[in-house]
Design an enzyme around this catalytic site. Structure first.
Site, PDB file in Angstrom:
ATOM      1  CE1 TYR A 109      10.743  24.825  30.298  1.00  0.00           C
ATOM      2  CE2 TYR A 109      10.369  24.967  32.511  1.00  0.00           C
ATOM      3  CZ  TYR A 109      12.110  24.738  31.402  1.00  0.00           C
ATOM      4  OH  TYR A 109      12.793  25.530  31.919  1.00  0.00           O
ATOM      5  CB  CYS A 110       8.510  18.970  28.188  1.00  0.00           C
ATOM      6  SG  CYS A 110       7.481  18.448  27.401  1.00  0.00           S
ATOM      7  NE  ARG A 111      12.572  19.834  21.673  1.00  0.00           N
ATOM      8  CZ  ARG A 111      13.051  18.709  21.535  1.00  0.00           C
ATOM      9  NH1 ARG A 111      14.189  18.823  20.292  1.00  0.00           N
ATOM     10  NH2 ARG A 111      13.334  17.323  21.267  1.00  0.00           N
TER      11      ARG A 111
ATOM     12  CG  LEU B 162      11.252  26.630  26.355  1.00  0.00           C
ATOM     13  CD1 LEU B 162      11.474  27.042  27.957  1.00  0.00           C
ATOM     14  CD2 LEU B 162      13.302  25.800  26.632  1.00  0.00           C
TER      15      LEU B 162
END
Length: 141
Positions: free
Chosen positions: A97-99, A126
């Site tokens: 995951y990233c933002r 996220l």
């Protein structure tokens, strides 16, 4: 002459449809680095697997604001991202995951290119995790 023009038009239409189908399937393929999982499914799957790794690919500053518990970190925007991936065990299952999931797509595509078989991504990143009421923790210093 009319029959030849009708045939040429039909052939042209067929070719256009064929090219459009090819481009659509190529675009779909190019964006399938990993299967996207909703936050609940992402959390459940990551907890269920013994060899699961939650991989946060955000920058150190973003990570400092909070992350998913037990996540490992490799900065997608850092100079050593690919080197970081090379150090990972390709036999494990990765939940990435990233933002917002924008970096996750190319990151998981890269992982697949490098031979990682079991790679999943957090749908919406996220931001979606937090919006779904899931907890994050601050990185311990």
């Amino acid at each position: 002459m009319k029959k030849q023009t009708a045939f040429t038009n039909l052939l042209l239409k067929f070719t256009i449809v064929l090219i459009a189908l090819f481009m659509y399937s190529f675009q779909s393929y190019a964006q399938e680095g990993a299967k996207a999982l909703a936050p609940d499914a992402f959390e459940a799957a990551a907890k269920k697997k013994k060899k699961a790794v939650i991989l946060d690919i955000r920058t150190p500053n973003e990570v400092a604001e909070g992350h998913i518990q037990d996540a490992e970190f490799i900065d997608f925007l850092g100079d050593d991202f690919e080197k970081g991936l090379e150090s990972l065990d390709k036999k494990k299952t990765y939940y990435v995951y990233c933002r917002s999931a924008k970096r996750t797509i190319p990151a998981t595509e890269k992982m697949k290119e490098m031979g990682f078989k079991k790679v999943y991504m957090l749908e919406g990143g996220l931001n979606n995790w937090v919006s779904s009421g899931k907890e994050i923790v601050k990185k311990e210093e």
